[in-house]
Scaffold this motif. Structure first.
Motif, PDB file in Angstrom:
ATOM      1  N   MET A 129       0.843  -1.190   0.000  1.00 32.30           N
ATOM      2  CA  MET A 129       0.000   0.000   0.000  1.00 32.30           C
ATOM      3  C   MET A 129       0.881   1.243   0.000  1.00 32.30           C
ATOM      4  SD  MET A 129      -3.216   0.363  -0.351  1.00 32.30           S
ATOM      5  CE  MET A 129      -3.799  -1.242   0.205  1.00 32.30           C
ATOM      6  N   ALA A 130       0.971   1.860  -1.161  1.00 30.95           N
ATOM      7  CA  ALA A 130       1.702   3.118  -1.291  1.00 30.95           C
ATOM      8  C   ALA A 130       0.711   4.253  -1.050  1.00 30.95           C
ATOM      9  CB  ALA A 130       2.361   3.211  -2.661  1.00 30.95           C
ATOM     10  N   SER A 131       0.800   5.303  -1.826  1.00 33.61           N
ATOM     11  CA  SER A 131      -0.115   6.442  -1.696  1.00 33.61           C
ATOM     12  C   SER A 131       0.142   7.386  -2.848  1.00 33.61           C
ATOM     13  CB  SER A 131       0.115   7.177  -0.371  1.00 33.61           C
ATOM     14  OG  SER A 131      -0.581   8.412  -0.350  1.00 33.61           O
ATOM     15  N   VAL A 132      -0.875   8.154  -3.186  1.00 30.07           N
ATOM     16  CA  VAL A 132      -0.659   9.230  -4.145  1.00 30.07           C
ATOM     17  C   VAL A 132       0.437  10.160  -3.633  1.00 30.07           C
ATOM     18  CG1 VAL A 132      -2.466  10.686  -3.148  1.00 30.07           C
ATOM     19  CG2 VAL A 132      -1.829  10.975  -5.542  1.00 30.07           C
ATOM     20  N   ALA A 133       0.603  10.211  -2.307  1.00 29.32           N
ATOM     21  CA  ALA A 133       1.652  11.044  -1.711  1.00 29.32           C
ATOM     22  C   ALA A 133       3.051  10.541  -2.043  1.00 29.32           C
ATOM     23  CB  ALA A 133       1.482  11.105  -0.192  1.00 29.32           C
ATOM     24  N   GLY A 134       3.147   9.319  -2.557  1.00 26.54           N
ATOM     25  CA  GLY A 134       4.453   8.787  -2.932  1.00 26.54           C
ATOM     26  C   GLY A 134       4.980   9.319  -4.240  1.00 26.54           C
ATOM     27  N   HIS A 135       4.122  10.000  -5.026  1.00 28.04           N
ATOM     28  CA  HIS A 135       4.630  10.559  -6.284  1.00 28.04           C
ATOM     29  C   HIS A 135       4.210  12.000  -6.540  1.00 28.04           C
ATOM     30  CE1 HIS A 135       0.889   8.318  -7.431  1.00 28.04           C
ATOM     31  NE2 HIS A 135       0.650   9.402  -8.144  1.00 28.04           N
ATOM     32  N   ILE A 136       3.570  12.647  -5.575  1.00 28.35           N
ATOM     33  CA  ILE A 136       3.375  14.094  -5.655  1.00 28.35           C
ATOM     34  C   ILE A 136       3.761  14.705  -4.311  1.00 28.35           C
ATOM     35  CG2 ILE A 136       1.497  13.879  -7.335  1.00 28.35           C
ATOM     36  CD1 ILE A 136      -0.466  14.553  -5.091  1.00 28.35           C
ATOM     37  N   GLY A 137       4.152  15.955  -4.304  1.00 28.24           N
ATOM     38  CA  GLY A 137       4.452  16.633  -3.056  1.00 28.24           C
ATOM     39  C   GLY A 137       3.181  17.120  -2.384  1.00 28.24           C
ATOM     40  N   MET A 138       3.120  16.989  -1.079  1.00 34.48           N
ATOM     41  CA  MET A 138       1.955  17.436  -0.321  1.00 34.48           C
ATOM     42  C   MET A 138       2.417  18.289   0.849  1.00 34.48           C
ATOM     43  SD  MET A 138      -0.350  13.946  -0.301  1.00 34.48           S
ATOM     44  CE  MET A 138      -1.775  14.799   0.420  1.00 34.48           C
ATOM     45  N   SER A 139       1.712  19.378   1.084  1.00 38.97           N
ATOM     46  CA  SER A 139       2.065  20.287   2.171  1.00 38.97           C
ATOM     47  C   SER A 139       1.969  19.599   3.517  1.00 38.97           C
ATOM     48  CB  SER A 139       1.119  21.501   2.142  1.00 38.97           C
ATOM     49  OG  SER A 139       1.341  22.340   3.257  1.00 38.97           O
ATOM     50  N   GLU A 140       2.983  19.787   4.349  1.00 40.02           N
ATOM     51  CA  GLU A 140       3.033  19.277   5.720  1.00 40.02           C
ATOM     52  C   GLU A 140       2.834  17.759   5.789  1.00 40.02           C
ATOM     53  OE1 GLU A 140       0.093  21.906   7.631  1.00 40.02           O
ATOM     54  OE2 GLU A 140       1.804  22.797   8.662  1.00 40.02           O
ATOM     55  N   ARG A 141       3.411  17.071   4.834  1.00 36.56           N
ATOM     56  CA  ARG A 141       3.361  15.607   4.830  1.00 36.56           C
ATOM     57  C   ARG A 141       4.736  15.045   4.444  1.00 36.56           C
ATOM     58  NH1 ARG A 141      -0.816  16.920   6.634  1.00 36.56           N
ATOM     59  NH2 ARG A 141      -2.918  16.038   6.315  1.00 36.56           N
ATOM     60  N   ALA A 142       5.791  15.699   4.904  1.00 38.10           N
ATOM     61  CA  ALA A 142       7.136  15.357   4.438  1.00 38.10           C
ATOM     62  C   ALA A 142       7.493  13.904   4.711  1.00 38.10           C
ATOM     63  CB  ALA A 142       8.165  16.278   5.098  1.00 38.10           C
ATOM     64  N   ALA A 143       7.324  13.459   5.939  1.00 40.36           N
ATOM     65  CA  ALA A 143       7.704  12.092   6.280  1.00 40.36           C
ATOM     66  C   ALA A 143       6.810  11.082   5.575  1.00 40.36           C
ATOM     67  CB  ALA A 143       7.638  11.895   7.789  1.00 40.36           C
ATOM     68  N   TYR A 144       5.540  11.379   5.476  1.00 42.81           N
ATOM     69  CA  TYR A 144       4.612  10.464   4.820  1.00 42.81           C
ATOM     70  C   TYR A 144       4.948  10.329   3.338  1.00 42.81           C
ATOM     71  CZ  TYR A 144       0.168   8.237   3.619  1.00 42.81           C
ATOM     72  OH  TYR A 144      -0.791   7.364   3.175  1.00 42.81           O
ATOM     73  N   CYS A 145       5.176  11.456   2.668  1.00 42.76           N
ATOM     74  CA  CYS A 145       5.550  11.412   1.252  1.00 42.76           C
ATOM     75  C   CYS A 145       6.831  10.610   1.058  1.00 42.76           C
ATOM     76  CB  CYS A 145       5.739  12.825   0.705  1.00 42.76           C
ATOM     77  SG  CYS A 145       4.218  13.789   0.517  1.00 42.76           S
ATOM     78  N   ALA A 146       7.813  10.838   1.917  1.00 44.13           N
ATOM     79  CA  ALA A 146       9.091  10.143   1.786  1.00 44.13           C
ATOM     80  C   ALA A 146       8.925   8.641   1.955  1.00 44.13           C
ATOM     81  CB  ALA A 146      10.083  10.682   2.810  1.00 44.13           C
ATOM     82  N   THR A 147       8.155   8.233   2.951  1.00 46.87           N
ATOM     83  CA  THR A 147       8.026   6.799   3.203  1.00 46.87           C
ATOM     84  C   THR A 147       7.210   6.113   2.117  1.00 46.87           C
ATOM     85  OG1 THR A 147       6.128   7.216   4.689  1.00 46.87           O
ATOM     86  CG2 THR A 147       8.304   6.995   5.701  1.00 46.87           C
ATOM     87  N   LYS A 148       6.197   6.771   1.595  1.00 45.87           N
ATOM     88  CA  LYS A 148       5.399   6.132   0.548  1.00 45.87           C
ATOM     89  C   LYS A 148       6.165   6.075  -0.776  1.00 45.87           C
ATOM     90  CE  LYS A 148       1.876   4.939   2.968  1.00 45.87           C
ATOM     91  NZ  LYS A 148       1.619   3.488   3.186  1.00 45.87           N
ATOM     92  N   ALA A 149       7.015   7.059  -1.037  1.00 45.21           N
ATOM     93  CA  ALA A 149       7.901   6.967  -2.203  1.00 45.21           C
ATOM     94  C   ALA A 149       8.878   5.811  -2.031  1.00 45.21           C
ATOM     95  CB  ALA A 149       8.654   8.278  -2.398  1.00 45.21           C
ATOM     96  N   ALA A 150       9.336   5.598  -0.802  1.00 44.42           N
ATOM     97  CA  ALA A 150      10.237   4.474  -0.528  1.00 44.42           C
ATOM     98  C   ALA A 150       9.540   3.139  -0.777  1.00 44.42           C
ATOM     99  CB  ALA A 150      10.737   4.554   0.912  1.00 44.42           C
ATOM    100  N   VAL A 151       8.267   3.051  -0.430  1.00 42.57           N
ATOM    101  CA  VAL A 151       7.512   1.819  -0.681  1.00 42.57           C
ATOM    102  C   VAL A 151       7.474   1.511  -2.178  1.00 42.57           C
ATOM    103  CG1 VAL A 151       5.207   0.780  -0.607  1.00 42.57           C
ATOM    104  CG2 VAL A 151       6.125   1.941   1.417  1.00 42.57           C
ATOM    105  N   VAL A 152       7.260   2.548  -2.984  1.00 42.51           N
ATOM    106  CA  VAL A 152       7.231   2.351  -4.437  1.00 42.51           C
ATOM    107  C   VAL A 152       8.592   1.872  -4.936  1.00 42.51           C
ATOM    108  CG1 VAL A 152       6.959   3.495  -6.669  1.00 42.51           C
ATOM    109  CG2 VAL A 152       5.364   4.004  -4.800  1.00 42.51           C
ATOM    110  N   GLY A 153       9.661   2.526  -4.502  1.00 47.18           N
ATOM    111  CA  GLY A 153      10.998   2.145  -4.947  1.00 47.18           C
ATOM    112  C   GLY A 153      11.366   0.733  -4.527  1.00 47.18           C
ATOM    113  N   LEU A 154      11.058   0.386  -3.295  1.00 45.49           N
ATOM    114  CA  LEU A 154      11.339  -0.953  -2.796  1.00 45.49           C
ATOM    115  C   LEU A 154      10.546  -1.996  -3.571  1.00 45.49           C
ATOM    116  CD1 LEU A 154      12.636  -2.858  -0.722  1.00 45.49           C
ATOM    117  CD2 LEU A 154      10.800  -2.239   0.881  1.00 45.49           C
TER     118      LEU A 154
END
Length: 243
Positions: A129-154
């Protein structure tokens, strides 16, 4: 999914519970991993492991349960995860470590446990389970965006590594979904209804997602209906990422 064995993390509520219910309806045998035991329903679970999906000892319990009940594993859904509302400068080291553990380490540990068990069945399907936050930037969601992008890469790396073994690895990337967790984090706001309306307006479809809609996408990737898909990210976000 008839006769297939599946483990779902975060399966006690929200999207995870909807996934469990979808799998059961389609004839799968299901085990759940969650910090909280499932409430009344979904029924007919083969086992429940109550524990942190980001902890190695939890996955040792999962391994032992799979070995006892099934011998091998067909499907893993790494659904456990959460977000925090903060920029990088407002994120404490403790919060950073906690969200990385839950959102990324749980996927690593789950796959490290599940893939050898899938080899015993001649292959399998992992849905992370990734998130749309894994491939777009979202305000005040830095850690969440980073971790969901990591899920996609992994996930993409694992898809390459294990394709020759008949093990497929894909992601679902939900948009904002109306779950009990969403209600919990918005309840403390001055105007939760206005907040909900603002988030709904981010999607061209003009509403929040429903857990069963995310579950349907997960079911597709878990099943043989998606047998030619690996390394894919299936975005189910009401059009949010179009903007």
């Amino acid at each position: 999914m008839t006769g297939k064995t599946a483990v779902v993390t975060g399966g006690a509520s929200g999207i995870g519970r909807a996934v469990v219910e979808a799998f059961l309806r389609e004839g799968a045998r299901v085990g759940v991993v969650d910090r909280d035991p499932p409430a009344a329903g979904p029924g007919d679970l083969d086992f429940t492991v109550v524990g942190d999906a980001g902890a190695p000892d939890t996955w040792q319990q999962v391994h032992d349960q799979v070995a006892e009940h099934w011998g091998g594993l067909d499907v893993l859904v790494n659904n456990a995860g959460y977000g925090i509302r903060a920029s990088v400068t407002d994120t404490s080291w403790e919060d950073w470590q906690a969200i990385v553990t839950t959102n990324v380490s749980s996927v690593f540990l789950g796959c490290r446990t599940a893939i050898p068990l899938m080899r015993k069945t001649g292959g399998g399907s992992v849905v992370n389970m990734a998130s749309v936050a894994g491939h777009i930037g979202m305000s005040e969601r830095a850690a969440y965006c980073a971790t969901k992008a990591a899920v996609v890469g992994l996930s993409k790396a694992m898809a390459v590594d294990h394709a020759s073994e008949g093990i497929r690895v894909n992601c679902v990337a939900p948009g904002t979904t109306d779950t009990p967790y969403f209600s919990k984090i918005s309840a403390h706001l001055a105007d939760p209804d206005a907040y909900r309306a603002d988030l709904a307006a981010r999607q061209p479809l003009g509403r929040l997602g429903r857990p069963e809609e995310i579950a349907a996408a997960t079911l597709f990737l878990a099943s043989d209906e998606s047998s030619f898909a690996t390394g894919s990210v299936l975005t189910v976000d009401g059009g949010m990422s179009i903007w």
